[in-house]
Design a protein around this motif. Structure first.
Motif, PDB file in Angstrom:
ATOM      1  N   UNK A 156      12.562  21.717  84.828  1.00 49.31           N
ATOM      2  CA  UNK A 156      13.097  20.511  85.078  1.00 49.31           C
ATOM      3  C   UNK A 156      12.997  19.659  83.738  1.00 49.31           C
ATOM      4  N   UNK A 157      11.537  19.821  82.983  1.00 50.58           N
ATOM      5  CA  UNK A 157      11.497  19.174  81.850  1.00 50.58           C
ATOM      6  C   UNK A 157      12.425  19.552  80.702  1.00 50.58           C
ATOM      7  N   UNK A 158      12.594  20.874  80.796  1.00 47.64           N
ATOM      8  CA  UNK A 158      13.436  21.503  79.621  1.00 47.64           C
ATOM      9  C   UNK A 158      14.923  20.958  79.822  1.00 47.64           C
ATOM     10  N   UNK A 159      15.453  20.828  80.904  1.00 49.98           N
ATOM     11  CA  UNK A 159      16.844  20.362  81.181  1.00 49.98           C
ATOM     12  C   UNK A 159      16.860  18.726  80.976  1.00 49.98           C
ATOM     13  N   UNK A 160      15.931  18.156  80.950  1.00 54.94           N
ATOM     14  CA  UNK A 160      15.637  16.743  80.594  1.00 54.94           C
ATOM     15  C   UNK A 160      15.909  16.533  79.134  1.00 54.94           C
ATOM     16  N   UNK A 161      15.226  17.510  78.347  1.00 54.57           N
ATOM     17  CA  UNK A 161      15.543  17.764  76.994  1.00 54.57           C
ATOM     18  C   UNK A 161      16.530  17.997  76.533  1.00 54.57           C
ATOM     19  N   UNK A 162      17.350  18.949  77.236  1.00 56.50           N
ATOM     20  CA  UNK A 162      18.695  19.245  76.853  1.00 56.50           C
ATOM     21  C   UNK A 162      19.565  17.989  76.769  1.00 56.50           C
ATOM     22  N   UNK A 163      19.314  17.134  78.002  1.00 56.25           N
ATOM     23  CA  UNK A 163      20.224  16.019  78.111  1.00 56.25           C
ATOM     24  C   UNK A 163      20.294  15.166  76.860  1.00 56.25           C
ATOM     25  N   UNK A 164      18.911  15.169  76.314  1.00 54.83           N
ATOM     26  CA  UNK A 164      18.816  14.197  75.103  1.00 54.83           C
ATOM     27  C   UNK A 164      19.027  15.046  73.965  1.00 54.83           C
ATOM     28  N   UNK A 165      18.730  16.045  73.783  1.00 53.29           N
ATOM     29  CA  UNK A 165      18.693  16.477  72.381  1.00 53.29           C
ATOM     30  C   UNK A 165      19.907  17.665  72.293  1.00 53.29           C
ATOM     31  N   UNK A 166      20.697  18.001  73.549  1.00 55.73           N
ATOM     32  CA  UNK A 166      21.781  18.884  73.411  1.00 55.73           C
ATOM     33  C   UNK A 166      21.235  20.169  73.953  1.00 55.73           C
ATOM     34  N   UNK A 167      22.338  21.001  74.519  1.00 58.18           N
ATOM     35  CA  UNK A 167      22.239  22.353  75.075  1.00 58.18           C
ATOM     36  C   UNK A 167      21.876  23.472  73.771  1.00 58.18           C
ATOM     37  N   UNK A 168      20.720  23.936  74.233  1.00 55.85           N
ATOM     38  CA  UNK A 168      20.419  25.033  73.460  1.00 55.85           C
ATOM     39  C   UNK A 168      19.398  24.662  72.091  1.00 55.85           C
ATOM     40  N   UNK A 169      18.792  23.271  72.177  1.00 50.97           N
ATOM     41  CA  UNK A 169      18.011  22.702  71.204  1.00 50.97           C
ATOM     42  C   UNK A 169      16.682  23.385  70.958  1.00 50.97           C
ATOM     43  N   UNK A 170      16.262  24.133  72.029  1.00 52.02           N
ATOM     44  CA  UNK A 170      14.916  24.658  72.050  1.00 52.02           C
ATOM     45  C   UNK A 170      14.888  25.720  70.953  1.00 52.02           C
ATOM     46  N   UNK A 171      15.972  26.782  71.178  1.00 51.80           N
ATOM     47  CA  UNK A 171      15.971  28.009  70.327  1.00 51.80           C
ATOM     48  C   UNK A 171      16.998  27.751  69.165  1.00 51.80           C
ATOM     49  N   UNK A 172      17.613  26.933  68.872  1.00 53.76           N
ATOM     50  CA  UNK A 172      18.615  26.776  67.734  1.00 53.76           C
ATOM     51  C   UNK A 172      17.605  26.689  66.433  1.00 53.76           C
ATOM     52  N   UNK A 173      16.226  26.483  66.486  1.00 49.33           N
ATOM     53  CA  UNK A 173      15.469  26.514  65.566  1.00 49.33           C
ATOM     54  C   UNK A 173      15.351  27.823  64.618  1.00 49.33           C
ATOM     55  N   UNK A 174      15.528  28.907  65.461  1.00 43.72           N
ATOM     56  CA  UNK A 174      15.621  30.430  65.083  1.00 43.72           C
ATOM     57  C   UNK A 174      16.858  30.686  64.448  1.00 43.72           C
ATOM     58  N   UNK A 175      18.087  29.925  64.625  1.00 46.10           N
ATOM     59  CA  UNK A 175      19.300  30.269  64.167  1.00 46.10           C
ATOM     60  C   UNK A 175      19.233  29.601  62.716  1.00 46.10           C
ATOM     61  N   UNK A 176      20.053  30.412  61.577  1.00 49.01           N
ATOM     62  CA  UNK A 176      19.783  29.807  60.174  1.00 49.01           C
ATOM     63  C   UNK A 176      21.381  29.501  59.979  1.00 49.01           C
ATOM     64  N   UNK A 177      21.798  28.271  59.978  1.00 50.45           N
ATOM     65  CA  UNK A 177      22.993  28.063  59.667  1.00 50.45           C
ATOM     66  C   UNK A 177      23.594  28.404  58.283  1.00 50.45           C
ATOM     67  N   UNK A 178      24.712  28.833  58.076  1.00 50.75           N
ATOM     68  CA  UNK A 178      25.073  29.007  56.727  1.00 50.75           C
ATOM     69  C   UNK A 178      25.275  27.727  56.069  1.00 50.75           C
ATOM     70  N   UNK A 179      24.763  27.955  54.526  1.00 52.22           N
ATOM     71  CA  UNK A 179      24.558  26.595  53.719  1.00 52.22           C
ATOM     72  C   UNK A 179      26.211  26.127  53.551  1.00 52.22           C
ATOM     73  N   UNK A 180      26.408  24.881  53.489  1.00 57.08           N
ATOM     74  CA  UNK A 180      27.646  24.495  53.234  1.00 57.08           C
ATOM     75  C   UNK A 180      28.106  24.735  51.653  1.00 57.08           C
TER      76      UNK A 180
END
Length: 556
Positions: A156-180
Motif C-alpha cells: 500500500x505504501x508503494x502504491x502511494x509512492x507511485x501516486x506521487x512519483x509516477x508508475x515504475x519510479x522504484x525500478x526506473x533507477x536501473x534503466x539507463x536512458x539514452x543520452x540526448x
C-alpha cells in the motif's frame, strides 16, 4: 488583538474546513503504522529466532498502537481524496475511464482499499495478540496476520509512492536512458567581435524545432510536476510533446493548426477564479506564454522530432497562420472540460474531413440563463473557445442522470451547441427532439444510453455531424440507414450494439472515408481503389470499446 482576531477566524470556520485539514494530515499520519508494524514484526521475529514461548510483549504494544494510527491514516486518506477531488477511482470502478487515466485511478483505488485492509488486519492482529497463548493456534494466527499486515502495508505504501512519483519510479533507477543528442550548429561566418547569444537558436535551425524547444521548456517549468510521463495527473502528459498527439485525435487536448479549438489553450486562458483553470495553483501563464503555445499549435504542434510530429492526416493544414473564426465548427473532437482525458499508445486512423463551411449567419449571444440552468443541473456547458458563441455541452456527469425532460433545457441553445455529450444519461428516443434541432452539431455522444433505431430516425436531419458514438446502445443495422447519408460523418462508434459486420462492410464500401469503430477498428478505405478480399484485416486496438480507443467523457 491579533490573537483574538485569529481565534475568532478559526471559530468561524465550518466543519468541512476542519475535515479538509484532517485529510491533509494523511501524509504525516500514514508513516506511523508503517514504522510501528515493521518494528513489531522484527520484535516477533526475534522471539521466533530465540525460541521464546509466547509472543513479544513489545511487539504486541506496537501492533495495538499501529492499529490506532492505521485507522486514523485510512480515515484521513479518504477525507483527503474527497476534498481534493481525487475520487477518480470510483469512476474507474464504474468502468467510465480508460487508458492512463484508468491506470492512475486504479492505483488510487488499490491504495485506498489497501489502507483499509491494513487497518483491518492490524485490528485483527491486536485482538489475537491479546488472547495469544504461549503456544498454539492463537499465537500462530497472530504471527500469520502480522506477517500479512506487514506485506499489505508495504504494498500500500508503494502504491502511494507511485501516486506521487509516477508508475515504475522504484525500478526506473536501473534503466539507463539514452543520452540526448547534442544540438548540431551548422558552420557559419561569425563575427569574432560579437559575442554569441546563448539563448538564440543555431543558424539554420528549423523553426518548428525552435518552437518545440521553447514550448517544452515552458511545459517543463510550469506543467511537468503534474503532467509528465510519470505522474500523468488526470491521465495527461504534456512532456515530451509527442505525448499530446498520441492516441485517438478525437480526444487530444490540442487541435494542431487550430488553437481556438484546443482545450489546452482554453484551460490556460481561463480566469483565476475558474476551477478548470490551468495551472490550478501558482501564477497564471502570461499572455506571451499563451501566445507561444498558440503559435506552436498553429505551426502544427511539432514535437521537435520528425518521427513524433503529427501526420498530415491528423493535423490541420499548416499554411494557415490565422486562427479560425468562432463561426467555424471544429474538425475533430477534443476532451471535455470536466475531465482531462487519457491517451492510448497506438493512434487510430482518422478520415480527413474538409473544414466545415461557416453558417450563413453568426449565432446570437447564447442564453445565459439556459447555460446556468444546465450547469446547475450538473452539466458542463461552456464556449468551445474563449469569446466564442459556439458551445460544448457535456451532460454525462450529472447526478442523477439527465432525463428526457432535462433535454428541454437545451432548446434555447439549439443554434449554439456543436459538441454534445449525452453518454450514460437516462434519455430515450422520445427525448431527442431538442437534439434534432441542433443544425450546427458536429460531435454527438449517445453511448451507453437506451437509444434505438427510432432515436436515430429522429435526428436524421443532423447532416453536419462528423463524429457519432453509439457504443452500448440498442441500435441495429436498420438504424444505420437513418444516418447513412450524413455527408460529413467521419467517425462512427458501433461497439456492443446490434450492428452486424455485414452492415459495417457495406457502409464502409459506400462511404470509403468513414472510420467505423466497433469490436475491431475498421480503418477508412483508401480512396485510390476499392478494398480487396486479399487485404489483411487491421490490428485490433488494445481495448474493444470506443472509450479505450479514446478516453471517456469526450466533449461530444
Amino acid at each position: 488583538m491579533d490573537g483574538i482576531l485569529h481565534i475568532s477566524t478559526i471559530a468561524a470556520l465550518d466543519g468541512d474546513t476542519f475535515l479538509q485539514f484532517f485529510g491533509r494530515l494523511h501524509p504525516i499520519v500514514v508513516h506511523f503504522p508503517i514504522a510501528l508494524t515493521i518494528v513489531a514484526l522484527l520484535a516477533e521475529l526475534t522471539c521466533i529466532v530465540r525460541r521464546r514461548d509466547g509472543i513479544s510483549v513489545l511487539g504486541r504494544e506496537l501492533v495495538i498502537l499501529a492499529a490506532c494510527f492505521a485507522i486514523l491514516a485510512a480515515w484521513f486518506g479518504w477525507l483527503n481524496a474527497g476534498f481534493e477531488s481525487l475520487n477518480e477511482d470510483e469512476r474507474w470502478w464504474a468502468g467510465e475511464l480508460r487508458g492512463p487515466a484508468a491506470d492512475a485511478a486504479r492505483t488510487l483505488f488499490l491504495h485506498r482499499w489497501g489502507g483499509v485492509a491494513v487497518a483491518v488486519l492490524l485490528v485483527l492482529a491486536s485482538g489475537f495478540s491479546l488472547i495469544a497463548s504461549a503456544r498454539g493456534l492463537r499465537r500462530n494466527l497472530y504471527r500469520a496476520v502480522l506477517v500479512i499486515a506487514s506485506g499489505v502495508t508495504g504494498l500500500t505504501g508503494h502504491l502511494g509512492g507511485e501516486m506521487v512519483f509516477g508508475e515504475g519510479y522504484l525500478f526506473e533507477v536501473f534503466s539507463t536512458p539514452a543520452p540526448a543528442p547534442l544540438p548540431s550548429t551548422p558552420p557559419g561566418n561569425l563575427d569574432a567581435d560579437t559575442p554569441a547569444d546563448p539563448t538564440a537558436p543555431p543558424a539554420g535551425a528549423d523553426p518548428g524545432d525552435v518552437l518545440a524547444a521553447s514550448v517544452t521548456t515552458l511545459f517543463t517549468d510550469r506543467c511537468a510536476n503534474c503532467h509528465d510521463t510519470r505522474r500523468r495527473k488526470g491521465g495527461l502528459a504534456v512532456v515530451p510533446l509527442d505525448e499530446l498527439t498520441r492516441g485517438d485525435p478525437e480526444y487530444w487536448v490540442i487541435e494542431p493548426g487550430l488553437p481556438e479549438f484546443s482545450e489546452l489553450v482554453r484551460r490556460v486562458s481561463l480566469p483565476d477564479a475558474d476551477p478548470d483553470r490551468m495551472p490550478p495553483k501558482g501564477p497564471h501563464l502570461t499572455d506571451a506564454e499563451i501566445a507561444l503555445i498558440s503559435e506552436w499549435i498553429i505551426a502544427g504542434a511539432p514535437s521537435g522530432s520528425p518521427a513524433a510530429t503529427p501526420t498530415p492526416e491528423s493535423a490541420a493544414p499548416q499554411e494557415s497562420t490565422t486562427p479560425p473564426t468562432d463561426d467555424v465548427p471544429p474538425a475533430d473532437d477534443v476532451p471535455p472540460t470536466d475531465d482531462v482525458p487519457a491517451t492510448v499508445t497506438d493512434p487510430v486512423p482518422v478520415a480527413v474531413v474538409a473544414p466545415v463551411a461557416p453558417p450563413s449567419a453568426e449565432p446570437p449571444v447564447p442564453d445565459a440563463e439556459a447555460i446556468a440552468a444546465l450547469n446547475a443541473r450538473g452539466g458542463v456547458v461552456a464556449p468551445i473557445a474563449q469569446g466564442s458563441r459556439l458551445l460544448s455541452a457535456n451532460l454525462s456527469l450529472a447526478r442523477p442522470s439527465m432525463t428526457d425532460a432535462d433535454l428541454e433545457l437545451l432548446v434555447p441553445l439549439a443554434d449554439h451547441v456543436v459538441w454534445l455529450n449525452l453518454s450514460r444519461t437516462a434519455i430515450t428516443d422520445a427525448g431527442l427532439g431538442p437534439v434534432a434541432s441542433m443544425t450546427r452539431l458536429q460531435r454527438l455522444r449517445l453511448d451507453q444510453t437506451a437509444i434505438t433505431d427510432a432515436g436515430l430516425a429522429r435526428v436524421r436531419e443532423l447532416t453536419s455531424v462528423e463524429s457519432l458514438n453509439l457504443f452500448e446502445t440498442k441500435v441495429t443495422d436498420a438504424g444505420l440507414l437513418a444516418i447513412g447519408d450524413w455527408p460529413r460523418l467521419a467517425r462512427l462508434y458501433v461497439g456492443r450494439t446490434g450492428v452486424t459486420d455485414g452492415a459495417i462492410t457495406m457502409l464502409r464500401t459506400l462511404r470509403p472515408g468513414l472510420e467505423v469503430v466497433g469490436e475491431l477498428t475498421f480503418a477508412p478505405i483508401e480512396t485510390g481503389g476499392p478494398a480487396t478480399d486479399d487485404a489483411p484485416p487491421p490490428d485490433p486496438p488494445s481495448d474493444a470499446t470506443p472509450d479505450a480507443a479514446a478516453s471517456d467523457d469526450g466533449a461530444g
